[in-house]
Design a protein around this motif. Structure first.
Motif, PDB file in Angstrom:
ATOM      1  N   ALA A 128       0.922  -1.229   0.051  1.00 21.59           N
ATOM      2  CA  ALA A 128      -0.056   0.166  -0.020  1.00 21.59           C
ATOM      3  C   ALA A 128       1.033   0.971  -0.013  1.00 21.59           C
ATOM      4  O   ALA A 128       2.023   1.225   0.294  1.00 21.59           O
ATOM      5  N   THR A 129       0.007   2.552  -0.375  1.00 13.30           N
ATOM      6  CA  THR A 129       0.950   3.704  -0.487  1.00 13.30           C
ATOM      7  C   THR A 129       1.295   4.130   1.008  1.00 13.30           C
ATOM      8  O   THR A 129       0.437   4.051   1.831  1.00 13.30           O
ATOM      9  N   PRO A 130       2.757   4.422   1.233  1.00 10.90           N
ATOM     10  CA  PRO A 130       3.030   5.030   2.388  1.00 10.90           C
ATOM     11  C   PRO A 130       2.176   6.278   2.758  1.00 10.90           C
ATOM     12  O   PRO A 130       1.703   7.206   2.002  1.00 10.90           O
ATOM     13  N   ARG A 131       1.912   6.587   4.033  1.00 13.11           N
ATOM     14  CA  ARG A 131       1.157   7.841   4.381  1.00 13.11           C
ATOM     15  C   ARG A 131       1.930   8.417   5.406  1.00 13.11           C
ATOM     16  O   ARG A 131       2.259   7.709   6.507  1.00 13.11           O
ATOM     17  N   LEU A 132       2.400   9.588   5.420  1.00 12.44           N
ATOM     18  CA  LEU A 132       3.166  10.446   6.340  1.00 12.44           C
ATOM     19  C   LEU A 132       2.315  11.153   7.509  1.00 12.44           C
ATOM     20  O   LEU A 132       2.956  12.153   7.724  1.00 12.44           O
ATOM     21  N   ARG A 133       1.214  10.941   7.568  1.00 12.44           N
ATOM     22  CA  ARG A 133       0.439  11.583   8.634  1.00 12.44           C
ATOM     23  C   ARG A 133       1.107  11.666  10.039  1.00 12.44           C
ATOM     24  O   ARG A 133       1.192  13.003  10.435  1.00 12.44           O
ATOM     25  N   THR A 134       1.752  10.422  10.617  1.00  9.02           N
ATOM     26  CA  THR A 134       2.451  10.836  11.852  1.00  9.02           C
ATOM     27  C   THR A 134       3.952  10.425  11.574  1.00  9.02           C
ATOM     28  O   THR A 134       4.198   9.763  10.472  1.00  9.02           O
ATOM     29  N   ARG A 135       4.883  10.890  12.176  1.00 10.41           N
ATOM     30  CA  ARG A 135       6.046  10.420  12.189  1.00 10.41           C
ATOM     31  C   ARG A 135       6.322   9.087  12.215  1.00 10.41           C
ATOM     32  O   ARG A 135       5.298   8.316  12.708  1.00 10.41           O
ATOM     33  N   ARG A 136       7.380   8.390  11.648  1.00 10.97           N
ATOM     34  CA  ARG A 136       7.617   6.997  11.825  1.00 10.97           C
ATOM     35  C   ARG A 136       7.820   6.577  13.385  1.00 10.97           C
ATOM     36  O   ARG A 136       8.431   7.119  14.159  1.00 10.97           O
ATOM     37  N   LEU A 137       6.850   5.615  13.777  1.00  7.91           N
ATOM     38  CA  LEU A 137       6.752   5.185  15.152  1.00  7.91           C
ATOM     39  C   LEU A 137       7.948   3.985  15.378  1.00  7.91           C
ATOM     40  O   LEU A 137       8.198   3.382  14.531  1.00  7.91           O
ATOM     41  N   SER A 138       8.382   3.935  16.484  1.00  6.11           N
ATOM     42  CA  SER A 138       9.345   2.753  16.812  1.00  6.11           C
ATOM     43  C   SER A 138       8.361   1.391  17.036  1.00  6.11           C
ATOM     44  O   SER A 138       7.365   1.669  17.202  1.00  6.11           O
ATOM     45  N   GLU A 139       9.490   0.359  16.840  1.00  2.00           N
ATOM     46  CA  GLU A 139       8.636  -1.010  16.858  1.00  2.00           C
ATOM     47  C   GLU A 139       8.014  -1.265  18.286  1.00  2.00           C
ATOM     48  O   GLU A 139       6.752  -1.690  18.256  1.00  2.00           O
ATOM     49  N   PRO A 140       8.454  -0.712  19.525  1.00  2.00           N
ATOM     50  CA  PRO A 140       7.979  -1.181  20.560  1.00  2.00           C
ATOM     51  C   PRO A 140       6.732  -0.099  20.704  1.00  2.00           C
ATOM     52  O   PRO A 140       5.777  -0.725  21.267  1.00  2.00           O
ATOM     53  N   THR A 141       6.560   0.867  20.456  1.00  2.00           N
ATOM     54  CA  THR A 141       5.662   1.820  20.615  1.00  2.00           C
ATOM     55  C   THR A 141       4.325   1.170  19.554  1.00  2.00           C
ATOM     56  O   THR A 141       3.222   1.034  20.066  1.00  2.00           O
ATOM     57  N   ILE A 142       4.792   0.703  18.481  1.00  2.52           N
ATOM     58  CA  ILE A 142       3.603   0.226  17.681  1.00  2.52           C
ATOM     59  C   ILE A 142       3.088  -1.113  18.288  1.00  2.52           C
ATOM     60  O   ILE A 142       1.809  -1.220  18.358  1.00  2.52           O
ATOM     61  N   ALA A 143       3.950  -1.789  18.916  1.00  2.54           N
ATOM     62  CA  ALA A 143       3.234  -3.067  19.633  1.00  2.54           C
ATOM     63  C   ALA A 143       2.397  -2.686  20.851  1.00  2.54           C
ATOM     64  O   ALA A 143       1.664  -3.334  21.254  1.00  2.54           O
ATOM     65  N   ARG A 144       2.659  -1.372  21.337  1.00  5.10           N
ATOM     66  CA  ARG A 144       1.937  -1.079  22.594  1.00  5.10           C
ATOM     67  C   ARG A 144       0.679  -0.298  22.320  1.00  5.10           C
ATOM     68  O   ARG A 144      -0.362  -0.472  22.853  1.00  5.10           O
ATOM     69  N   LEU A 145       0.636   0.188  21.081  1.00  5.80           N
ATOM     70  CA  LEU A 145      -0.708   1.242  20.690  1.00  5.80           C
ATOM     71  C   LEU A 145      -1.938   0.364  20.742  1.00  5.80           C
ATOM     72  O   LEU A 145      -2.950   0.782  21.124  1.00  5.80           O
ATOM     73  N   PRO A 146      -2.094  -0.909  20.347  1.00  2.00           N
ATOM     74  CA  PRO A 146      -3.106  -1.709  20.300  1.00  2.00           C
ATOM     75  C   PRO A 146      -3.662  -2.015  21.623  1.00  2.00           C
ATOM     76  O   PRO A 146      -4.927  -2.188  21.912  1.00  2.00           O
ATOM     77  N   VAL A 147      -2.599  -2.074  22.467  1.00  2.00           N
ATOM     78  CA  VAL A 147      -2.912  -2.319  24.031  1.00  2.00           C
ATOM     79  C   VAL A 147      -3.791  -1.114  24.574  1.00  2.00           C
ATOM     80  O   VAL A 147      -4.788  -1.265  25.200  1.00  2.00           O
ATOM     81  N   TYR A 148      -3.140  -0.042  24.216  1.00  2.00           N
ATOM     82  CA  TYR A 148      -3.594   1.349  24.733  1.00  2.00           C
ATOM     83  C   TYR A 148      -5.201   1.514  24.066  1.00  2.00           C
ATOM     84  O   TYR A 148      -6.190   2.019  24.968  1.00  2.00           O
ATOM     85  N   GLN A 149      -5.352   1.164  22.875  1.00  2.00           N
ATOM     86  CA  GLN A 149      -6.667   1.371  22.168  1.00  2.00           C
ATOM     87  C   GLN A 149      -7.600   0.432  23.003  1.00  2.00           C
ATOM     88  O   GLN A 149      -8.829   0.823  23.009  1.00  2.00           O
ATOM     89  N   ARG A 150      -7.283  -0.814  23.430  1.00  2.00           N
ATOM     90  CA  ARG A 150      -8.087  -1.772  24.040  1.00  2.00           C
ATOM     91  C   ARG A 150      -8.450  -1.126  25.324  1.00  2.00           C
ATOM     92  O   ARG A 150      -9.525  -1.301  25.652  1.00  2.00           O
ATOM     93  N   ILE A 151      -7.583  -0.593  25.970  1.00  2.00           N
ATOM     94  CA  ILE A 151      -8.127   0.189  27.251  1.00  2.00           C
ATOM     95  C   ILE A 151      -8.977   1.163  27.076  1.00  2.00           C
ATOM     96  O   ILE A 151      -9.897   1.377  27.683  1.00  2.00           O
ATOM     97  N   ALA A 152      -8.576   2.108  26.069  1.00  2.00           N
ATOM     98  CA  ALA A 152      -9.637   3.073  25.526  1.00  2.00           C
ATOM     99  C   ALA A 152     -10.896   2.734  25.356  1.00  2.00           C
ATOM    100  O   ALA A 152     -11.958   3.135  25.889  1.00  2.00           O
TER     101      ALA A 152
END
Lengths: 231, 231
Positions: free
Chosen positions: A2-26
DNA sequence: GGATGTGAAGTAGTTCACAGCC
DNA sequence: GGCTGTGAACTACTTCACATCC
């Protein structure tokens, strides 16, 4: 790809793995009708420090309110955007044994834009049966167009399955077989291995490390003990 | 909590996650009758650099041969020792739905010292049936003595199950439910979450990062493309 | 007051480069 | 010659500490 999109700066690998957890908490808080949460609370629920939470979320743009934390709805939305949940993508599952069946029937697997396109198996006894609203197709037939291929076959068949999927233009694989795959450049492989998780747990138990020693989850590893109760 | 043993120095979290992969590679080579392997080959098969492999293995003591690599048998043995595979430990599984069934019947889950002690469920239709050579027991009855509890129940039941397991003196939990658990200090929780793996894969696809950008597995993350074929 | 967002410091992990040994 | 094992350099991630803004 898919086409890259640069909406957010590049996230670190550990951050990417944590985001779904935060989202579930939300999601959990939204379900309870709560509409604000702060980094301290997210951190305790996710098993990471409040600072880590703030750094992770800062990477998605500043949407918190100083003195008041994050709005639950916005938090959920921003994480969804960052992870690309507004896009739909097709998933094919190869191997309809116990595991494949468990995955497609799980309310937790095919979410956030993932859509089951087709199911395949080599076993004639399974082909033609209905599973999760799909008729299981023979794997030696044509393969549906899809973004992600999920491999739930025995280890010895995994490499062959991967090759056939790649041939059919599926270039992102989620491999549940205990088998390292050899793939050409341009294909992403992600591994899920249950027994490795058990083995990591046992290592820590044998060595008295892990949560007691203050060890922390490293992309879904051992979580810090968590005393806070959700209100 | 088992007695710590200090045979090897404390290993880093990423190293611990990679060792089971190296061990599986060693097994594959042993099966083929090959008895030597070097860090370059291990690295290509595991999706990491040769240097990383050497550092990881150096942590287990120097057992390689300069100029000739590692003896496959010794490699397998040393990793087994480091991960505590010489110890046996009991595992109870709670929740005998599709996933629980898939796990206990998998030839890849209960290995390396793990022994299934008992299976539990709350569903009267499942209790009493035979699964993987065990009669499924009611979860409101007494819980067997075990080292590890595997939670395969719906998200909403996971916290309750965790609490009952901890009460029954099970202080290491492997949680397959999409639910962060609140546990007292002294209990280790490890999470396995399928949908998170899918989401990470999608993030990389959407952003053109991952294997194409040279990204690397971070404790079983996206693997580097792997062109080498096993001989 | 209270919590975010972020430079600066600290820590952990990886990669380089090569000495050491087979 | 070839590959291991490791100090040194580098890179990535986390944590501290605090200025900033509601």
């Amino acid at each position: 790809m898919a086409t890259p999109r640069l909406r957010t700066r590049r996230l670190s690998e550990p951050t990417i793995a944590r985001l779904p957890v935060y989202q579930r908490i939300a999601e959990g808080w939204a379900l309870r009708g709560l509409n604000r949460i702060d980094s301290q609370q997210i951190g305790e629920l996710a098993g990471v420090t409040a600072t880590t939470v703030r750094r992770d979320l800062a990477g998605l743009g500043s949407f918190g309110t100083r003195g008041a934390g994050y709005e639950v709805r916005v938090l959920h939305e921003r994480i969804g955007e960052a992870l690309g949940h507004d896009r739909e993508y097709d998933v094919v599952v190869v191997g309809v044994g116990n595991l494949g069946r468990a995955l497609v029937n799980s309310s937790n697997f095919l979410i956030r834009g993932a859509r089951l396109a087709a199911l395949y198996d080599v076993d004639a006894a399974v082909v033609g049966t209905r599973v999760a609203d799909h008729v299981v197709l023979p794997f030696d037939g044509p393969i549906a167009r899809a973004t992600v291929g999920v491999i739930c076959v025995p280890a010895l068949d995994a490499q062959m399955v991967a090759e056939r999927l790649i041939e059919a233009d599926v270039h992102a694989l989620l491999n549940f077989a205990p088998q390292v795959l050899t793939v050409p450049i341009g294909t992403a492989v992600h591994y899920v291995d249950f027994s490795i998780q058990l083995q990591i747990l046992m290592y820590h138990l044998n060595n008295g490390t892990g949560p007691l020693g203050g060890g922390l989850l490293h992309s879904l590893g051992i979580a810090t003990p968590n005393q806070l109760r959700v209100p």
